[in-house]
Scaffold this active site. Sequence first.
Site, PDB file in Angstrom:
ATOM      1  N   CYS A  12       0.840  -1.197   0.000  1.00  0.00           N
ATOM      2  CA  CYS A  12       0.000   0.000   0.000  1.00  0.00           C
ATOM      3  C   CYS A  12       0.871   1.243   0.000  1.00  0.00           C
ATOM      4  CB  CYS A  12      -0.943  -0.005   1.200  1.00  0.00           C
ATOM      5  SG  CYS A  12      -0.069   0.084   2.781  1.00  0.00           S
ATOM      6  N   CYS A  15       3.551   1.727   2.631  1.00  0.00           N
ATOM      7  CA  CYS A  15       4.780   0.985   2.333  1.00  0.00           C
ATOM      8  C   CYS A  15       5.711   1.843   1.478  1.00  0.00           C
ATOM      9  CB  CYS A  15       4.473  -0.313   1.596  1.00  0.00           C
ATOM     10  SG  CYS A  15       3.343  -1.433   2.444  1.00  0.00           S
ATOM     11  N   ASP A 428       3.822  22.991 -35.235  1.00  0.00           N
ATOM     12  CA  ASP A 428       4.826  23.785 -35.931  1.00  0.00           C
ATOM     13  C   ASP A 428       4.651  23.859 -37.441  1.00  0.00           C
ATOM     14  OD1 ASP A 428       5.462  21.165 -36.328  1.00  0.00           O
ATOM     15  OD2 ASP A 428       7.623  21.440 -36.196  1.00  0.00           O
TER      16      ASP A 428
END
Length: 540
Positions: A12, A15, A428
């Site tokens: 989890c 941890c 561009d």
Amino acid sequence: MKKTYDIKGMHCASCVYVVEKALKSVTGVNSAVVNLATNKATVDCTAEVNELHLHEAVSRTGYELVAPTMPISEHVHSHSQMESNGLREDTIMSIVLTILSIAIMGVDLLLPLNLPAKEFSHHLMPLMATYMMFVVGRPYLAGIGRFIKYKRADMDTLVGIGTLVAYLYSFILSAFELQLQKYIDTEHTYYEITVIVIGLITLGKYLEARAKSHTSTAIRKLIGLQAKTARVIRDGKEVDIPIEEVLVGDLIRVRAGEKVPVDGVIVEGGSVVDESLVTGESMPADKVIGSHVIGATINKSGSFIMKATKVGADTMLSTIIQLIERAQGSKAPIQRMADVVSSYFVPSVLFVAVLTLLGWLTFGGTNGFVYGLYSMISVLIIACPCAMGLATPTAVMVGTGKAAENGILIKDAYSLELAHKVNTIVFDKTGTLTRGEPAVTDIIPNGKATANSVLKLAMSLEKGSEHSLADAILKKAESKKIQPHAVSRFKALVGYGVEGIVGKHKAMLGNKRLMGQKRMWTIVRYFLRSSASKSKGKQS
């Protein structure tokens, strides 16, 4: 310098925070990022940092740090695949026992059981709960063990304490029913809590492992685009070898229709190469001696010999994959906040659960212990922060992976989080956005020719060509159900076009250079008419 390691034992977000804190405590470590979805840690440190110190720092918190043995995408897939395979049997048993427990509870509530049936369930529920607690629930018991040994709680600790307390309380009532029935109601046990809670959380972990195994699909697809072998010229002989054995400086022959194995430069021959995988350009690029070619692009026609300049992790495709993996392993600011909150959240939940039990014992009256126990278990189970820690990294992996599938490279999770603020995108040049493959959009005939007659003539000539524009012309003709003329003396003019005999006449189809070279001025004037189309990103 940055190093990546596998982390074993995480469950989890709390941890994650603990491991990060342990790694940052090592002298020489500038930063550490741990990802729950990939089970990996990226450590930015000086060259003097001893890896043994990193291993020791992590092991003191109850986790294991190991050197990576495969790319992130393969690691996530294989780890999650093994995890889901390991959980499959437990999940099946959990579902069966959970359904059976719910059925027994339902019947017990709705219909008074007769004595034999009640006696049967009285003995069946403890057996089911024992199996769930000590077989399926092993990870949660291990979580309690880590809590006792390292004084650190995580999601498994919460589930383990909640279900074990329910199991032990019920077991004591069953074992000492005659002795305790004078003081408390021994008929109401809580075995079903152990069975149902562990069953549903195991099912959730199985689905979570399945979901994680799919998050790396995009990168594995990119890896699959690489050529598997290369035809290398060594000692005057052409030999097929695995792509991993190609060395810088090797001469490689690439035939028509094959993938370019690695990055390099053409030293003999020429061809037309489809580079849409890397550049997004729908038009294939003409390649001659001295031209650079990119690994995983497709040689559409002709054969050439190239000299390898970049191999392995140095190729452009490998670099792109590494950028995506780095983005997937990065953390968004909101994720860092979730990890910090979760690290304090788990101890807070334990405190609130104990406070709940004490509150019921103090003010709950006769049944205060029973209600307090039930409420404490509810707090422990419902408050598990697993989703808080896993949701963001999983979303980042899926988002960056899906973007890569569509030709969009995302630098890191921070950039992805900022993307929602974008309201204008400026490109561009015209033609930057393409479908990655050419298609016929306009047919502009000259003189008395019709669009269909021009298309039929073009289809006839291109039927023998391997050029990507030929595919576009053929698809357009086939969509109109046009049948080709018979063509003889077909010839592909590399870099120019094609020519052949249609009926009794010589016909040519190609680019502006071919028309100028053959002095076909009527056709050349057609290019002037089509200049307006080029402003829309179209080619002639």
